[in-house]
Design a protein around this motif. Structure first.
Motif, PDB file in Angstrom:
ATOM      1  N   PRO A 124     135.626  49.497  11.499  1.00 31.55           N
ATOM      2  CA  PRO A 124     136.708  49.353  12.474  1.00 31.55           C
ATOM      3  C   PRO A 124     136.779  50.505  13.470  1.00 31.55           C
ATOM      4  CG  PRO A 124     137.584  50.064  10.369  1.00 31.55           C
ATOM      5  CD  PRO A 124     136.120  49.799  10.147  1.00 31.55           C
ATOM      6  N   TYR A 125     136.022  51.566  13.203  1.00 26.87           N
ATOM      7  CA  TYR A 125     136.006  52.698  14.131  1.00 26.87           C
ATOM      8  C   TYR A 125     135.001  52.479  15.254  1.00 26.87           C
ATOM      9  CZ  TYR A 125     138.609  54.990  10.403  1.00 26.87           C
ATOM     10  OH  TYR A 125     139.554  55.293   9.458  1.00 26.87           O
ATOM     11  N   GLU A 158     131.386  42.562   5.745  1.00 26.30           N
ATOM     12  CA  GLU A 158     131.957  43.650   4.944  1.00 26.30           C
ATOM     13  C   GLU A 158     133.227  44.199   5.598  1.00 26.30           C
ATOM     14  OE1 GLU A 158     129.426  46.285   2.853  1.00 26.30           O
ATOM     15  OE2 GLU A 158     127.592  45.293   3.489  1.00 26.30           O
ATOM     16  N   PRO A 159     134.229  43.343   5.835  1.00 23.17           N
ATOM     17  CA  PRO A 159     135.404  43.747   6.616  1.00 23.17           C
ATOM     18  C   PRO A 159     136.336  44.723   5.912  1.00 23.17           C
ATOM     19  CG  PRO A 159     135.740  41.569   5.700  1.00 23.17           C
ATOM     20  CD  PRO A 159     134.325  41.951   5.375  1.00 23.17           C
ATOM     21  N   ILE A 160     136.137  44.939   4.602  1.00 21.29           N
ATOM     22  CA  ILE A 160     137.049  45.830   3.875  1.00 21.29           C
ATOM     23  C   ILE A 160     136.356  47.053   3.294  1.00 21.29           C
ATOM     24  CG2 ILE A 160     138.656  43.960   3.303  1.00 21.29           C
ATOM     25  CD1 ILE A 160     137.370  43.898   0.508  1.00 21.29           C
ATOM     26  N   SER A 161     135.046  47.153   3.445  1.00 21.24           N
ATOM     27  CA  SER A 161     134.309  48.227   2.775  1.00 21.24           C
ATOM     28  C   SER A 161     134.652  49.617   3.313  1.00 21.24           C
ATOM     29  CB  SER A 161     132.797  47.992   2.893  1.00 21.24           C
ATOM     30  OG  SER A 161     132.384  48.022   4.244  1.00 21.24           O
ATOM     31  N   ALA A 162     135.099  49.693   4.568  1.00 24.04           N
ATOM     32  CA  ALA A 162     135.423  50.996   5.157  1.00 24.04           C
ATOM     33  C   ALA A 162     136.907  51.342   5.034  1.00 24.04           C
ATOM     34  CB  ALA A 162     135.015  51.013   6.635  1.00 24.04           C
ATOM     35  N   LEU A 163     137.662  50.503   4.296  1.00 27.44           N
ATOM     36  CA  LEU A 163     139.106  50.697   4.197  1.00 27.44           C
ATOM     37  C   LEU A 163     139.497  51.282   2.847  1.00 27.44           C
ATOM     38  CD1 LEU A 163     140.297  47.267   5.682  1.00 27.44           C
ATOM     39  CD2 LEU A 163     139.745  49.382   6.891  1.00 27.44           C
ATOM     40  N   ASP A 164     140.667  51.905   2.807  1.00 26.75           N
ATOM     41  CA  ASP A 164     141.211  52.402   1.547  1.00 26.75           C
ATOM     42  C   ASP A 164     141.449  51.231   0.604  1.00 26.75           C
ATOM     43  OD1 ASP A 164     141.222  54.939   2.573  1.00 26.75           O
ATOM     44  OD2 ASP A 164     143.335  54.921   3.145  1.00 26.75           O
ATOM     45  N   ARG A 212     142.788  45.212  11.643  1.00 28.20           N
ATOM     46  CA  ARG A 212     143.715  44.152  12.048  1.00 28.20           C
ATOM     47  C   ARG A 212     143.541  43.823  13.528  1.00 28.20           C
ATOM     48  NH1 ARG A 212     148.133  43.380   8.342  1.00 28.20           N
ATOM     49  NH2 ARG A 212     147.926  44.782   6.557  1.00 28.20           N
ATOM     50  N   ILE A 213     143.298  44.837  14.329  1.00 27.20           N
ATOM     51  CA  ILE A 213     143.044  44.609  15.759  1.00 27.20           C
ATOM     52  C   ILE A 213     141.755  43.809  15.930  1.00 27.20           C
ATOM     53  CG2 ILE A 213     142.519  45.734  17.968  1.00 27.20           C
ATOM     54  CD1 ILE A 213     144.249  48.121  16.923  1.00 27.20           C
ATOM     55  N   GLY A 214     140.730  44.166  15.153  1.00 27.93           N
ATOM     56  CA  GLY A 214     139.475  43.421  15.215  1.00 27.93           C
ATOM     57  C   GLY A 214     139.658  41.969  14.814  1.00 27.93           C
ATOM     58  N   ILE A 215     140.517  41.718  13.834  1.00 27.36           N
ATOM     59  CA  ILE A 215     140.795  40.346  13.407  1.00 27.36           C
ATOM     60  C   ILE A 215     141.539  39.597  14.508  1.00 27.36           C
ATOM     61  CG2 ILE A 215     142.085  38.941  11.745  1.00 27.36           C
ATOM     62  CD1 ILE A 215     141.497  41.169   9.665  1.00 27.36           C
ATOM     63  N   ALA A 216     142.506  40.269  15.140  1.00 32.54           N
ATOM     64  CA  ALA A 216     143.235  39.635  16.245  1.00 32.54           C
ATOM     65  C   ALA A 216     142.288  39.293  17.394  1.00 32.54           C
ATOM     66  CB  ALA A 216     144.343  40.573  16.728  1.00 32.54           C
ATOM     67  N   TYR A 232     145.731  53.029  22.241  1.00 35.87           N
ATOM     68  CA  TYR A 232     144.272  53.046  22.156  1.00 35.87           C
ATOM     69  C   TYR A 232     143.829  53.098  20.687  1.00 35.87           C
ATOM     70  CZ  TYR A 232     144.171  53.854  27.182  1.00 35.87           C
ATOM     71  OH  TYR A 232     144.306  53.707  28.551  1.00 35.87           O
ATOM     72  N   PRO A 233     142.605  52.685  20.404  1.00 40.83           N
ATOM     73  CA  PRO A 233     142.143  52.615  19.007  1.00 40.83           C
ATOM     74  C   PRO A 233     142.290  53.905  18.207  1.00 40.83           C
ATOM     75  CG  PRO A 233     140.625  51.418  20.417  1.00 40.83           C
ATOM     76  CD  PRO A 233     141.616  52.094  21.329  1.00 40.83           C
ATOM     77  N   HIS A 234     142.107  55.067  18.857  1.00 44.66           N
ATOM     78  CA  HIS A 234     142.162  56.321  18.104  1.00 44.66           C
ATOM     79  C   HIS A 234     143.560  56.618  17.562  1.00 44.66           C
ATOM     80  CE1 HIS A 234     143.587  57.850  22.053  1.00 44.66           C
ATOM     81  NE2 HIS A 234     144.243  58.739  21.318  1.00 44.66           N
TER      82      HIS A 234
END
Length: 336
Positions: free
Chosen positions: A113-114, A192-198, A174-178, A163-165
């Protein structure tokens, strides 16, 4: 998390996507003059289908080709050979102009997502750009649709001008999903939409994807290496090894009755929260390293790490065969 609903039998006319003999080779040049060409066989003769409103999970070790499969299906990569049938149309051979209608129907949620969001664009611009490209909405209508999408993914109007940062990893996803939803797609590839998330955020995102699927009748290709999460969200699952599918089955059938030696090893690596049960559970440790996709083993690609290998494994590539209950396995142990 909610439990994934069960799906009924498979009918041919329910298919939305069908992949037949898909290959994606990348050229690698060697030598002083870079004239010698080797091929990285990232995806090597993969076939499967996905029914409408179904979630097909794709799992395997890092580097097995699952993400390349998704990117080739959406035509970020041009396939080396094979067919990608979407509603019966082979989109693998279409040029960019003819692909435009399918760019709208097929969207992708990226792993990072970054990196997947343009840091110089506001959230409103990121979500609104696909609408303008596909002539879906503009002006006030576009602004209202952006706010609607933000609310849909758990954000609000105040986030549109940021902005994304300024967001956390979960919020960026969530922004990417929107953004993916902005063009009203039918099919979404979740790479792998959740691998980089907590871990605390992962369940929220997966539950949201399930809610969106139910609300809009979406079809998912869910690519991941978190095997417990794949079981939760998927209806059917395919297991990849070194660019090829080795096993495909309904989720419960696969987890309760794994047949291929690689699938058994993969599933045995899932952490078990009960210490007593974990001590009683056999861990299958694979010996050796994954072979190079530039020069994969002849015959069965898994034979170099398989304790059941025989002479035929070196000579012949095993084919996926139905062993019953719509369970497909590519292993010579079942074909002798």
């Amino acid at each position: 998390m909610k439990d994934k609903k069960e799906v009924s039998g498979v009918e041919y006319n329910e298919k939305l996507l069908e992949v037949r003999g898909l290959k994606k080779y990348f050229e690698k040049h060697k030598g002083i003059f870079r004239k010698k060409v080797e091929h990285v066989k990232a995806v090597d003769d993969v076939s499967f289908f996905i029914n409408k409103k179904e979630t097909f999970g794709l799992v395997g070790e890092s580097g097995c080709g699952k993400s390349t499969t998704g990117r080739t299906i959406i035509r970020l990569y041009k396939p080396t050979s094979g067919k990608i049938l979407y509603d019966g149309e082979d989109i693998g051979k279409l040029d960019e102009k003819d692909l435009m209608p399918y760019r709208k129907k097929i969207q992708m949620i990226f792993q990072d997502p970054y990196a997947s969001l343009n840091t110089r664009m506001t959230v409103a611009d990121i979500i609104g750009e696909p609408m303008e490209i596909h002539n879906i909405a503009s002006g006030k209508e576009k602004e209202e649709r952006i706010i609607e999408l933000l609310n849909l993914v758990g954000l609000s109007k105040i986030h549109a001008s940021r902005y994304p940062h300024e967001f956390s990893g979960g919020q960026r996803q969530r922004i990417g999903i929107a953004r993916a939803l902005s063009v009203n797609p039918e099919f979404i590839i979740c790479d792998e939409p959740i691998s980089a998330l907590d871990v605390s955020i992962q369940a929220q995102v997966v539950n949201m994807l399930e809610d969106l699927q139910e609300s809009f009748g979406l079809t998912y290709l869910f690519i991941a290496h978190d095997l417990s999460m794949v079981r939760h969200i998927s209806d059917r699952i395919g297991v990849m090894y070194l660019g090829s599918l080795v096993e495909v089955a309904d989720r419960n059938e696969l987890y309760d009755n794994p047949i291929h030696p690689y699938t058994k090893a993969l599933l045995s690596s899932i952490p078990i929260p009960d210490p007593e049960l974990a001590e009683k559970t056999e861990r299958i440790i694979l010996e050796g390293d994954v072979p190079s996709p530039i020069n994969p083993p002849s015959g069965c690609k898994f034979r170099t790490r398989c304790k059941y290998k025989s002479d035929i494994c070196k000579e012949t590539v095993p084919k996926l065969i139905d062993v019953g209950n719509k369970h497909y396995v590519a292993c010579h142990l079942l074909q002798n």
